[in-house]
Design a protein around this motif. Structure first.
Motif, PDB file in Angstrom:
ATOM      1  N   ALA A  64      53.968 -11.836 -10.585  1.00 62.80           N
ATOM      2  CA  ALA A  64      53.926 -13.298 -10.493  1.00 62.80           C
ATOM      3  C   ALA A  64      55.335 -13.871 -10.350  1.00 62.80           C
ATOM      4  O   ALA A  64      55.566 -14.792  -9.562  1.00 62.80           O
ATOM      5  CB  ALA A  64      53.238 -13.876 -11.717  1.00 62.80           C
ATOM      6  N   ARG A  67      56.426 -13.409  -6.769  1.00 60.11           N
ATOM      7  CA  ARG A  67      55.822 -14.410  -5.863  1.00 60.11           C
ATOM      8  C   ARG A  67      56.658 -15.683  -5.841  1.00 60.11           C
ATOM      9  O   ARG A  67      56.914 -16.256  -4.787  1.00 60.11           O
ATOM     10  CB  ARG A  67      54.414 -14.787  -6.363  1.00 60.11           C
ATOM     11  CG  ARG A  67      53.319 -13.841  -5.990  1.00 60.11           C
ATOM     12  CD  ARG A  67      51.968 -14.546  -6.042  1.00 60.11           C
ATOM     13  NE  ARG A  67      51.618 -15.108  -7.330  1.00 60.11           N
ATOM     14  CZ  ARG A  67      51.043 -14.428  -8.331  1.00 60.11           C
ATOM     15  NH1 ARG A  67      50.800 -13.138  -8.183  1.00 60.11           N
ATOM     16  NH2 ARG A  67      50.733 -15.025  -9.458  1.00 60.11           N
ATOM     17  N   GLY A  68      57.063 -16.109  -7.036  1.00 57.02           N
ATOM     18  CA  GLY A  68      57.842 -17.347  -7.138  1.00 57.02           C
ATOM     19  C   GLY A  68      59.200 -17.218  -6.454  1.00 57.02           C
ATOM     20  O   GLY A  68      59.650 -18.137  -5.762  1.00 57.02           O
ATOM     21  N   GLN A  71      58.761 -17.356  -2.693  1.00 61.35           N
ATOM     22  CA  GLN A  71      58.421 -18.726  -2.252  1.00 61.35           C
ATOM     23  C   GLN A  71      59.654 -19.606  -2.161  1.00 61.35           C
ATOM     24  O   GLN A  71      59.740 -20.487  -1.308  1.00 61.35           O
ATOM     25  CB  GLN A  71      57.441 -19.371  -3.234  1.00 61.35           C
ATOM     26  CG  GLN A  71      56.011 -18.882  -3.102  1.00 61.35           C
ATOM     27  CD  GLN A  71      55.174 -19.319  -4.289  1.00 61.35           C
ATOM     28  OE1 GLN A  71      55.383 -20.376  -4.848  1.00 61.35           O
ATOM     29  NE2 GLN A  71      54.229 -18.498  -4.681  1.00 61.35           N
ATOM     30  N   ALA A 226      45.583 -17.276 -17.375  1.00 62.11           N
ATOM     31  CA  ALA A 226      46.076 -17.428 -15.997  1.00 62.11           C
ATOM     32  C   ALA A 226      47.333 -18.307 -15.982  1.00 62.11           C
ATOM     33  O   ALA A 226      48.235 -18.097 -15.169  1.00 62.11           O
ATOM     34  CB  ALA A 226      44.990 -18.058 -15.127  1.00 62.11           C
ATOM     35  N   ASP A 227      47.396 -19.259 -16.895  1.00 67.55           N
ATOM     36  CA  ASP A 227      48.584 -20.125 -16.979  1.00 67.55           C
ATOM     37  C   ASP A 227      49.861 -19.322 -17.213  1.00 67.55           C
ATOM     38  O   ASP A 227      50.943 -19.738 -16.805  1.00 67.55           O
ATOM     39  CB  ASP A 227      48.426 -21.132 -18.128  1.00 67.55           C
ATOM     40  CG  ASP A 227      47.644 -22.362 -17.694  1.00 67.55           C
ATOM     41  OD1 ASP A 227      47.492 -22.564 -16.475  1.00 67.55           O
ATOM     42  OD2 ASP A 227      47.185 -23.111 -18.586  1.00 67.55           O
ATOM     43  N   MET A 229      50.570 -16.462 -15.936  1.00 71.20           N
ATOM     44  CA  MET A 229      51.001 -15.964 -14.625  1.00 71.20           C
ATOM     45  C   MET A 229      51.608 -17.110 -13.793  1.00 71.20           C
ATOM     46  O   MET A 229      52.608 -16.928 -13.105  1.00 71.20           O
ATOM     47  CB  MET A 229      49.816 -15.340 -13.871  1.00 71.20           C
ATOM     48  CG  MET A 229      49.220 -14.139 -14.569  1.00 71.20           C
ATOM     49  SD  MET A 229      50.456 -12.841 -14.857  1.00 71.20           S
ATOM     50  CE  MET A 229      49.831 -12.132 -16.384  1.00 71.20           C
ATOM     51  N   ARG A 230      50.977 -18.280 -13.869  1.00 70.47           N
ATOM     52  CA  ARG A 230      51.532 -19.424 -13.116  1.00 70.47           C
ATOM     53  C   ARG A 230      52.918 -19.802 -13.656  1.00 70.47           C
ATOM     54  O   ARG A 230      53.815 -20.165 -12.898  1.00 70.47           O
ATOM     55  CB  ARG A 230      50.570 -20.613 -13.180  1.00 70.47           C
ATOM     56  CG  ARG A 230      49.387 -20.473 -12.241  1.00 70.47           C
ATOM     57  CD  ARG A 230      48.575 -21.740 -12.180  1.00 70.47           C
ATOM     58  NE  ARG A 230      47.637 -21.826 -13.266  1.00 70.47           N
ATOM     59  CZ  ARG A 230      46.376 -21.360 -13.237  1.00 70.47           C
ATOM     60  NH1 ARG A 230      45.925 -20.775 -12.135  1.00 70.47           N
ATOM     61  NH2 ARG A 230      45.585 -21.463 -14.272  1.00 70.47           N
ATOM     62  N   HIS A 231      53.062 -19.694 -14.988  1.00 69.15           N
ATOM     63  CA  HIS A 231      54.368 -19.977 -15.602  1.00 69.15           C
ATOM     64  C   HIS A 231      55.412 -18.979 -15.077  1.00 69.15           C
ATOM     65  O   HIS A 231      56.551 -19.359 -14.748  1.00 69.15           O
ATOM     66  CB  HIS A 231      54.229 -19.877 -17.126  1.00 69.15           C
ATOM     67  CG  HIS A 231      55.527 -19.890 -17.863  1.00 69.15           C
ATOM     68  ND1 HIS A 231      56.205 -21.054 -18.169  1.00 69.15           N
ATOM     69  CD2 HIS A 231      56.300 -18.871 -18.337  1.00 69.15           C
ATOM     70  CE1 HIS A 231      57.321 -20.748 -18.794  1.00 69.15           C
ATOM     71  NE2 HIS A 231      57.409 -19.442 -18.909  1.00 69.15           N
ATOM     72  N   GLU A 233      55.354 -17.364 -12.253  1.00 66.16           N
ATOM     73  CA  GLU A 233      55.635 -17.680 -10.841  1.00 66.16           C
ATOM     74  C   GLU A 233      56.629 -18.842 -10.754  1.00 66.16           C
ATOM     75  O   GLU A 233      57.593 -18.805  -9.982  1.00 66.16           O
ATOM     76  CB  GLU A 233      54.314 -18.037 -10.142  1.00 66.16           C
ATOM     77  CG  GLU A 233      54.459 -18.242  -8.650  1.00 66.16           C
ATOM     78  CD  GLU A 233      53.115 -18.552  -7.989  1.00 66.16           C
ATOM     79  OE1 GLU A 233      52.159 -17.792  -8.174  1.00 66.16           O
ATOM     80  OE2 GLU A 233      53.040 -19.579  -7.278  1.00 66.16           O
ATOM     81  N   ALA A 234      56.406 -19.859 -11.567  1.00 63.93           N
ATOM     82  CA  ALA A 234      57.306 -21.022 -11.565  1.00 63.93           C
ATOM     83  C   ALA A 234      58.718 -20.616 -11.999  1.00 63.93           C
ATOM     84  O   ALA A 234      59.715 -21.125 -11.463  1.00 63.93           O
ATOM     85  CB  ALA A 234      56.761 -22.103 -12.493  1.00 63.93           C
ATOM     86  N   LYS A 237      60.537 -19.068  -9.085  1.00 66.60           N
ATOM     87  CA  LYS A 237      61.042 -20.125  -8.191  1.00 66.60           C
ATOM     88  C   LYS A 237      62.298 -20.760  -8.768  1.00 66.60           C
ATOM     89  O   LYS A 237      63.287 -20.987  -8.073  1.00 66.60           O
ATOM     90  CB  LYS A 237      59.985 -21.230  -8.073  1.00 66.60           C
ATOM     91  CG  LYS A 237      59.012 -21.083  -6.958  1.00 66.60           C
ATOM     92  CD  LYS A 237      58.257 -22.413  -6.866  1.00 66.60           C
ATOM     93  CE  LYS A 237      57.019 -22.248  -6.042  1.00 66.60           C
ATOM     94  NZ  LYS A 237      56.069 -23.331  -6.219  1.00 66.60           N
TER      95      LYS A 237
END
Ligand code: FES
Length: 513
Positions: A64, A67-68, A71, A226-227, A229-231, A233-234, A237
């Motif tokens: 994750a 990915r960030g 991106q 799931a949050d 993983m989103r964290h 990814e962020a 970035k």
């Protein structure tokens, strides 16, 4: 013009152009295109290990992060570091914290990295990562493991690791049998992630967020959400953005940021180990944290988080209640706010959005109705600890804060283990005794062990004694509770004055004075 990407930190061949040509050639051997190799490089320090249960999900977490980074226009390159799984290391994980920090610092300094994402979680890993990153001082951002979820046993909610100790004490008292304790053993840690209470791992995650080295919310999102993983990814970035802004750990982890961290430590009623770790991280930046400052901040900071080991709830409840965002809002007036963070905003900007205290929950109390008006962790001094000692009042018994009792002294952990449950000591060890463990400090015992939670003798447990005054030069696990005076300084190994205590000597504890 600063050098970025592969041209950074070239291998020494006496010919820089040759070194870059060779490096590019070998990087291409890994299948990267010229376009990929032209990007700034974000190193991802992966602390995954099959000997670290808390980091079981790191392969997915690191994907994750990558990915960030992609991106945002960076090239993510993952590499391993030493991993410290708390219960898999002998004599203690603490013995290896500094070794890990040296690994982290050396590999950040040696490789062609423009920024790093530090992934860690189990107790000593976040401190070691931050120590190394502080010394290397290139842009860095932390992604924590996140806490484990809780489980159920026999209709009761359980989680690592305060309940691990509680069930073990029940087994020692003979209230549950071996078959039951072995069933419990399989249920205490049901998911990846760090221990599900406000132990050392979660305390450090909260402090890293308070320091400004983690994106908002990162301290408490459960590991399996799931949050999480989103964290991650962020954060990947954001690492690329940190390169653009050239924002370094030394600009974020300032003396004011450490004051904020010590405030938050009080407000969450966090682990005593955090004092040891924060001091080490600050030390890497030439910042001195002292016990006077700890007490000054303790005197004006309310205890707000009602979490085990001292309270009721678990980390997933803390997260559902709003986590660090709510906690920071509640102590906002006590914090230095005009400080940069890795999120690209100051703490003031983070907290400037409209806020209403969430009254539907009781895990994070409001500053107007705290659990305790002040002082979750305080430094004590006295003739046995002229250079200081630590007491977590939030996890101790107030009725013992004024106490006088006869010392029962153990010179070594081995002596304590042999003696403490022997019924022939029934007349010597009473509920009013003060248990003293010596020679378990930084110099006195390998790895500065968590032996400060001295066990209450079985014969007293059977008489319903649940707490006693205990004194040592050791540390205590962040998942423990009780009236333990820890980190006595100078430690017994240094010869005085705690070293001269003998069984039968009278000891007086007077917390207020
Ligand atoms: Fe890793 Fe508790 S064992 S945080």
């Amino acid at each position: 013009m600063p050098v970025h990407g592969l041209a950074n930190n070239l291998t020494e061949y006496g010919d820089k152009e040759f070194a870059l040509y060779l490096r590019r050639s070998f990087a291409k051997a890994m299948g990267f295109s010229d376009e990929a190799l032209a990007k700034p490089i974000v190193g991802i320090l992966n602390t995954y290990s099959e000997l670290n249960n808390c980091h079981r999900h790191f392969p997915q977490l690191v994907e994750a992060v990558k990915r960030g980074v992609w991106q945002a226009g960076g090239l993510p390159l993952e590499f391993p570091t030493i991993s410290l799984g708390e219960v898999f290391l002998s004599p203690t994980s603490m013995l290896y914290r500094n070794l890990m920090s040296m690994d982290v610092e050396a590999m950040i300094r040696a490789q062609p990295l423009d920024a790093v994402v530090l992934t860690g979680g189990c107790d000593k890993t976040l401190p070691a990562l931050l120590m190394g990153a502080a010394s290397a001082d290139i842009p860095a951002i932390v992604v924590a493991a996140g806490p484990m979820l809780t489980n159920q046993f026999d209709g009761e909610r359980i989680g690592a690791c305060t309940d691990c100790r509680r069930f073990w004490a029940t087994f020692r008292r003979g209230e549950i049998d071996r078959e039951t304790i072995s069933t419990v053993e399989g249920q205490l840690a049901p998911t990846p992630g760090t221990c599900s209470v406000m132990g050392t791992a979660s305390t450090m995650a909260c402090l890293v967020e308070a320091l400004g080295m983690m994106l908002p919310g990162g301290a408490s999102i459960p590991a399996v959400y799931a949050d999480r993983m989103r964290h991650a990814e962020a954060a990947g970035k954001q690492a690329v953005d940190l390169i653009r802004r050239d924002l370094r750990p030394s600009q974020i982890m300032t003396p004011a940021a450490f004051d904020n961290a010590l405030r938050v430590l009080q407000a969450i009623g966090g682990s005593t180990n955090a004092i040891v770790h924060l001091t080490a991280i600050a030390g890497r930046l030439g910042i001195h944290l002292d016990l006077e400052r700890l007490n000054q901040l303790a005197e004006s900071t309310p205890v707000l988080a009602d979490l085990k080991p001292s309270g009721q709830a678990y980390m997933e409840d803390f997260h559902q209640a709003g986590g660090m965002q709510v906690l920071l809002h509640e102590v906002r007036d006590l914090l230095a706010l005009d400080l940069p963070t890795v999120a690209g905003m100051t703490l003031l900007e983070r907290l400037d959005e409209p806020y209403t205290y969430p009254t539907w929950q009781e895990v994070i109390r409001s500053a107007r109705e705290p659990l305790q008006p002040e002082g979750a962790l305080i430094a004590l001094r006295g003739n046995l600890a002229p250079d200081g000692a630590i007491l977590k009042t939030a996890a101790a018994s107030p009725e013992l804060f004024q106490h006088r009792g006869k010392a029962v002294v153990f010179q070594t952990p081995e002596e304590m283990e042999e003696t403490i449950n022997d019924e022939k000591y029934k007349d010597i060890i009473t509920k009013d005794s003060v248990l003293v463990m010596l020679n378990t400090g930084v110099k006195g015992y390998p790895g500065f062990p968590e032996l400060g939670d001295l066990p209450i003798p079985n014969f007293l447990l059977k008489q319903s004694v649940r707490d006693m005054v205990r004194i040592s030069d050791a540390r205590m696990s962040g998942t423990c509770y009780g009236t333990q005076i820890l980190h006595i300084c100078p430690e017994a190994h240094e010869g005085e004055p705690i070293a001269f205590i003998r069984t039968g000597d009278e000891i007086e504890l007077d917390v207020e004075n």
